[in-house]
Design an enzyme around this catalytic site. Structure first.
Site, short mmCIF file in Angstrom:
data_model
loop_
_atom_site.label_atom_id
_atom_site.label_comp_id
_atom_site.label_asym_id
_atom_site.label_seq_id
_atom_site.Cartn_x
_atom_site.Cartn_y
_atom_site.Cartn_z
N ASP A 133 0.86 -1.19 0.00
CA ASP A 133 0.00 0.00 0.00
C ASP A 133 0.89 1.24 0.00
OD1 ASP A 133 -1.98 1.87 0.31
OD2 ASP A 133 -2.80 1.07 2.17
N ASP A 144 -4.13 6.83 -3.68
CA ASP A 144 -3.96 5.78 -2.68
C ASP A 144 -4.42 4.46 -3.30
OD1 ASP A 144 -3.82 4.22 -0.43
OD2 ASP A 144 -5.26 5.36 0.75
N HIS A 170 -12.11 5.56 2.62
CA HIS A 170 -12.16 6.92 3.14
C HIS A 170 -12.13 7.94 2.02
CE1 HIS A 170 -7.76 6.93 2.39
NE2 HIS A 170 -7.83 5.68 2.85
N HIS A 176 -7.11 11.11 5.05
CA HIS A 176 -8.41 10.75 5.60
C HIS A 176 -9.21 12.03 5.79
CE1 HIS A 176 -6.38 6.93 7.43
NE2 HIS A 176 -6.70 6.77 6.17
N GLU A 205 -11.38 0.71 -0.44
CA GLU A 205 -10.52 -0.41 -0.07
C GLU A 205 -11.28 -1.40 0.81
OE1 GLU A 205 -7.22 0.64 2.51
OE2 GLU A 205 -8.24 2.50 3.10
N GLU A 244 -7.26 -1.99 -3.16
CA GLU A 244 -7.71 -0.60 -3.02
C GLU A 244 -7.50 0.17 -4.31
OE1 GLU A 244 -6.82 3.15 0.02
OE2 GLU A 244 -5.33 1.56 -0.23
#
Length: 466
Positions: free
Chosen positions: A227, A238, A307, A315, A340, A447
């Site tokens: 990640d 992300d 998120h 976040h 994710e 994700e």
């Protein structure tokens, strides 16, 4: 090496001798002349050798120039499609391994679009002139996100080319992160790494990266979550996937991958977050995996979420649950989300455990008068180097302190642990320890980052690998 050769032949990539038919004929004629002309052969030998040497040099130049045809495969990574190559970026003119900054590859061109999906509603977004106009107004932001996404794709393809059993996780992270810096052309807070590379193994689900002195090695039977993020002007991409080599983990990986795809498909403008969680859980819990003769149901890790993402804020306030019964807040147009999902063979609930490696300055950190000089010095370093982006201890101990642009080679932080603890205690910096399920279980993660555009939904981090 053998696999690479076989892949080149299977994909129809030209062999080295392709296009040299005239050279072959000339060499055959020279051999015939040598047989038929005894005296002329001795006199002509130096000239023929010189000529043949020149031909070989020309042929080597042809082969070394590259045809821009991807051909290399992973070292047995599971669930990477057969049609995906680790050097797919050569089609854009990139080198192998990649060295050219992505911005230079797409100079005076638009960055590649992500996957476009329609919203699951009856609103005619594609034909609404007002919505299209709003879409165009955000084009500069979209280009930054697509730029970061293309960097992420090329970096993770590069990583897939060298991740294999036996690699030290610290070395893997350093190689991946340095390539991220090189391809994005790191400029401090302007552009660079979005957050530390997570390489959580087995029962550790997230937020683990090696601290200095950690010599953990990847094994064949491990399940590792990679990640990492890339940011351009604070627009963070992300994206994560799961690395496994043993095919017995395929059902676990398939469950999580399908659940993430379900979450992406369900997401959209005016969709309730709880509805996404319910759809994800239904898919995830329809899978099971057999390990050592025992069947385990695949469970959602219920206290981990997707998120929303904001500028310099990984976040941004909204959480996307992966189980039913969550928040009924709706997604809104223009928002950016990391969708994710996490699956496990364990209890489906994680706790904070092990030594902390991830830290991040709170986005709304209070102004606190600091008494310790070391704390003031460290906070100043964090502010100018990372801002509100996440960082790790490995970066603090680099010669550049996490950014060559900002600190040069004089950014290394020494004897900083007391100062870091002080910043955490007063609420300026938030520690993010590893998140662990029960020991002995296996966890997986997939994700993607999505943009909720006025006209459509764009999965900006999509690649041919997942």
């Amino acid at each position: 090496m053998t696999a690479d050769t076989e892949n080149k032949e299977e994909t129809g990539q030209p062999k080295v001798i392709a296009g040299t038919e005239e050279e072959v004929k000339e060499e055959d004629n020279e051999e015939n002349n040598e047989v038929g002309n005894g005296e002329e052969n001795e006199e002509g030998a130096p000239a023929a050798a010189k000529k043949k040497k020149k031909k070989k040099k020309k042929k080597k130049k042809k082969g070394g120039g590259g045809s821009g045809v991807p051909s290399k495969k992973t070292h047995g990574l599971r669930l990477i499609p057969e049609t995906a190559f680790t050097d797919s970026y050569v089609a854009y003119g990139q080198t192998e391994p990649p060295t050219i900054p992505v911005a230079k590859l797409f100079e005076n061109k638009e960055f590649p679009l992500g996957e476009i999906q329609d919203y699951n509603d009856n609103i005619p977004r594609e034909t609404d002139a007002e919505r299209r106009a709003r879409d165009r107004m955000q084009s500069d932001i979209y280009e930054k996100v697509r730029h970061a996404s293309e960097v992420h794709r090329q970096v993770r393809k590069y990583a897939q080319s060298f991740i294999k059993p036996g690699i030290k996780l610290a070395d893997m992270c350093e190689m991946l992160e340095q390539k991220n810096r090189d391809l994005v052309v790191e400029e401090g807070l302007g552009r660079g790494i979005g957050f530390p590379t997570g390489c959580s193994v087995n029962h550790v689900a997230a937020h683990y990266t090696p601290n200095p002195g950690d010599d953990t090695v990847l094994n064949y039977d491990d399940v590792m979550k990679i990640d990492f993020g890339t940011q351009i002007d604070g627009r963070i991409v992300d994206c994560a996937w799961t690395v496994a080599f043993n095919p017995r983990y395929d059902p676990l990986l398939e469950a999580v991958k399908a659940s993430t795809e379900t979450g992406i498909k369900t997401a959209g403008v005016d969709v309730r977050l709880c509805d996404i969680g319910e759809a994800i859980q239904e898919v995830m819990e329809s899978y099971e995996v057999e390990l050592d003769g025992k069947v385990f149901p695949v469970k959602c890790i219920r206290n981990l979420n997707g998120h929303s993402i904001g500028p310099y804020c990984i976040h941004a306030g909204k959480s996307v649950p992966i189980v039913k019964g969550g928040d009924s807040t709706k997604m809104e147009e223009g928002e950016m989300y990391a969708i994710e999902t996490f699956g496990t063979t364990g209890r489906g609930y994680i706790i904070e455990d092990l030594e902390c490696s991830h830290y991040m300055k709170n986005f709304d950190a209070p102004h606190v008068p600091l008494r310790l000089p070391r704390s003031k010095k460290l906070l100043n370093h964090i502010n100018k180097t990372f801002g509100t982006l996440a960082f790790c201890r490995r970066w603090l101990e680099r010669d550049d302190g996490g950014s060559q642009t900002v600190n040069g080679s004089k950014g290394k932080q020494e004897r900083y642990m007391g100062a870091l603890k002080n910043l955490c205690d007063v609420g300026i910096v938030q520690p993010y320890p590893p998140l662990c399920d029960i020991k002995g279980c296996y966890t997986a993660q997939y994700e993607h980052t999505i943009l909720l555009r006025p006209t459509c939904k764009e999965i900006v981090s999509r690649g041919d690998d997942f």
